[in-house]
Motif scaffolding. Structure first.
Motif, PDB file in Angstrom:
ATOM      1  N   LEU A   4       0.753  -1.450  -0.109  1.00 30.33           N
ATOM      2  CA  LEU A   4       0.140   0.120  -0.112  1.00 30.33           C
ATOM      3  C   LEU A   4       0.907   1.191   0.151  1.00 30.33           C
ATOM      4  CD1 LEU A   4      -2.892   1.035  -0.048  1.00 30.33           C
ATOM      5  CD2 LEU A   4      -2.881   1.031   2.503  1.00 30.33           C
ATOM      6  N   GLU A   5       1.989   1.192   0.841  1.00 26.48           N
ATOM      7  CA  GLU A   5       2.966   2.338   0.691  1.00 26.48           C
ATOM      8  C   GLU A   5       3.249   2.569  -0.480  1.00 26.48           C
ATOM      9  OE1 GLU A   5       5.783   1.918   3.796  1.00 26.48           O
ATOM     10  OE2 GLU A   5       4.184   2.018   5.414  1.00 26.48           O
ATOM     11  N   GLY A   6       3.937   1.479  -1.381  1.00 24.30           N
ATOM     12  CA  GLY A   6       4.397   1.575  -2.612  1.00 24.30           C
ATOM     13  C   GLY A   6       3.434   2.179  -3.632  1.00 24.30           C
ATOM     14  N   PHE A   7       2.104   1.664  -3.575  1.00 20.01           N
ATOM     15  CA  PHE A   7       1.099   2.057  -4.558  1.00 20.01           C
ATOM     16  C   PHE A   7       0.839   3.693  -4.195  1.00 20.01           C
ATOM     17  CE2 PHE A   7      -3.230   3.248  -4.157  1.00 20.01           C
ATOM     18  CZ  PHE A   7      -3.691   2.962  -5.661  1.00 20.01           C
ATOM     19  N   SER A   8       0.863   4.147  -2.927  1.00 20.14           N
ATOM     20  CA  SER A   8       0.769   5.609  -2.715  1.00 20.14           C
ATOM     21  C   SER A   8       1.648   6.379  -3.114  1.00 20.14           C
ATOM     22  CB  SER A   8       0.533   5.770  -1.275  1.00 20.14           C
ATOM     23  OG  SER A   8      -0.921   5.241  -0.662  1.00 20.14           O
ATOM     24  N   GLN A   9       3.065   5.649  -2.735  1.00 22.44           N
ATOM     25  CA  GLN A   9       4.287   6.616  -3.327  1.00 22.44           C
ATOM     26  C   GLN A   9       4.413   6.636  -4.853  1.00 22.44           C
ATOM     27  OE1 GLN A   9       8.064   5.092  -1.854  1.00 22.44           O
ATOM     28  NE2 GLN A   9       9.074   6.912  -2.542  1.00 22.44           N
ATOM     29  N   SER A  10       3.953   5.400  -5.598  1.00 21.84           N
ATOM     30  CA  SER A  10       3.977   5.589  -6.981  1.00 21.84           C
ATOM     31  C   SER A  10       2.933   6.406  -7.496  1.00 21.84           C
ATOM     32  CB  SER A  10       3.566   4.257  -7.373  1.00 21.84           C
ATOM     33  OG  SER A  10       3.486   3.989  -8.785  1.00 21.84           O
ATOM     34  N   LEU A  44      -8.063  13.354  -9.595  1.00 23.95           N
ATOM     35  CA  LEU A  44      -7.268  12.702  -8.949  1.00 23.95           C
ATOM     36  C   LEU A  44      -8.098  11.506  -8.033  1.00 23.95           C
ATOM     37  CD1 LEU A  44      -5.057  15.454  -7.339  1.00 23.95           C
ATOM     38  CD2 LEU A  44      -4.670  13.918  -9.259  1.00 23.95           C
ATOM     39  N   LEU A  45      -9.316  11.725  -7.462  1.00 24.26           N
ATOM     40  CA  LEU A  45      -9.819  10.790  -6.698  1.00 24.26           C
ATOM     41  C   LEU A  45     -10.032   9.741  -7.742  1.00 24.26           C
ATOM     42  CD1 LEU A  45     -11.345   9.812  -4.287  1.00 24.26           C
ATOM     43  CD2 LEU A  45     -13.292  10.761  -5.119  1.00 24.26           C
ATOM     44  N   SER A  46     -10.815   9.734  -9.011  1.00 22.65           N
ATOM     45  CA  SER A  46     -11.056   8.781  -9.910  1.00 22.65           C
ATOM     46  C   SER A  46      -9.788   8.069 -10.376  1.00 22.65           C
ATOM     47  CB  SER A  46     -11.695   9.093 -11.025  1.00 22.65           C
ATOM     48  OG  SER A  46     -12.995   9.885 -10.738  1.00 22.65           O
ATOM     49  N   ALA A  47      -8.840   8.677 -10.575  1.00 24.98           N
ATOM     50  CA  ALA A  47      -7.401   8.217 -10.850  1.00 24.98           C
ATOM     51  C   ALA A  47      -6.972   7.163  -9.628  1.00 24.98           C
ATOM     52  CB  ALA A  47      -6.511   8.958 -11.148  1.00 24.98           C
ATOM     53  N   TYR A  48      -6.891   7.840  -8.304  1.00 22.85           N
ATOM     54  CA  TYR A  48      -6.610   6.876  -7.553  1.00 22.85           C
ATOM     55  C   TYR A  48      -7.128   5.853  -7.208  1.00 22.85           C
ATOM     56  CZ  TYR A  48      -4.798   5.908  -2.708  1.00 22.85           C
ATOM     57  OH  TYR A  48      -4.347   5.065  -1.593  1.00 22.85           O
ATOM     58  N   LEU A  49      -8.603   5.516  -7.358  1.00 21.40           N
ATOM     59  CA  LEU A  49      -9.386   4.427  -7.117  1.00 21.40           C
ATOM     60  C   LEU A  49      -9.212   3.361  -8.423  1.00 21.40           C
ATOM     61  CD1 LEU A  49     -12.573   5.956  -6.018  1.00 21.40           C
ATOM     62  CD2 LEU A  49     -11.143   4.963  -4.608  1.00 21.40           C
ATOM     63  N   ALA A  50      -8.716   3.964  -9.488  1.00 20.17           N
ATOM     64  CA  ALA A  50      -8.404   3.159 -10.626  1.00 20.17           C
ATOM     65  C   ALA A  50      -7.041   2.603 -11.142  1.00 20.17           C
ATOM     66  CB  ALA A  50      -9.253   3.748 -11.828  1.00 20.17           C
ATOM     67  N   TYR A  51      -6.223   3.391 -10.447  1.00 18.61           N
ATOM     68  CA  TYR A  51      -4.970   3.161 -10.388  1.00 18.61           C
ATOM     69  C   TYR A  51      -4.255   1.860 -10.511  1.00 18.61           C
ATOM     70  CZ  TYR A  51       0.163   4.258 -10.059  1.00 18.61           C
ATOM     71  OH  TYR A  51       1.506   4.343 -10.328  1.00 18.61           O
TER      72      TYR A  51
END
Length: 174
Positions: A4-10, A44-51
């Motif tokens: 999850l940390e890697g995902f958020s950082q990416s 950003l919200l949509s992108a974060y959810l679908a990232y």
């Protein structure tokens, strides 16, 4: 937790790399800073959810721009429905409660509309057609360009030149 940390950082790196360009793109479309900020947050919200579903890093930028244009389109659709409501529903409601024109006002209004039409008819045809289609047929600039097989820039130029030519003539009506 590490994943999850890697995902958020990416994702954060993606936003740092393309965020300003996305915001500027949205702002160029909607021409209103606060609205652009709101739409940017939605992107950003949509992108974060679908990232996590995006596999190829090379497509991130175009993917973000696609989300941005879709959010703008959603906003415009919602706005058009609202405007349609105000144009049709509220107008029909208000017509039943507003007093009719006083006969003198009606005659003056008709007279000035006729004078305006005469002034428009004095324009060369290349300027008269877009003005007529825009103001009397309620077509958009895109529809006018499509209908007359002209580039959008040509339609805009002709509209501007027509208005420039009409302006001095309209002063006599005021």
């Amino acid at each position: 937790m590490k994943m999850l940390e890697g995902f958020s950082q990416s994702f954060e790196e993606l936003v740092k790399g393309h965020g300003k360009a996305i915001f500027n793109y949205i702002f160029s479309l909607v021409k209103h800073k606060e609205l652009a900020e709101d739409l940017y947050q939605e992107v950003l919200l949509s992108a974060y959810l679908a990232y996590p579903s995006i596999k190829e890093k090379s497509k991130y930028k175009s993917w973000l721009f696609t989300i941005a244009i879709n959010k703008c389109r959603d906003y415009w659709r919602k706005e058009n429905k609202s405007k349609h409501f105000w144009r049709e529903e509220v107008y029909s409601y208000s017509v039943t409660f507003e007093p009719a024109f006083i006969p003198e006002e009606e005659v003056l209004h008709k007279f000035s509309a006729e004078q305006m039409a005469e002034k428009i008819n004095l324009l060369p045809e290349i300027y008269r057609n877009p003005i007529y289609l825009y103001y009397y047929q309620d077509l958009t600039l895109v529809e006018i360009a499509r209908k007359s097989n002209l580039p959008m820039s040509t339609v805009k130029t002709r509209m501007k030149r027509a208005k420039d030519r009409l302006r001095p003539k309209m002063l006599s009506l005021a």
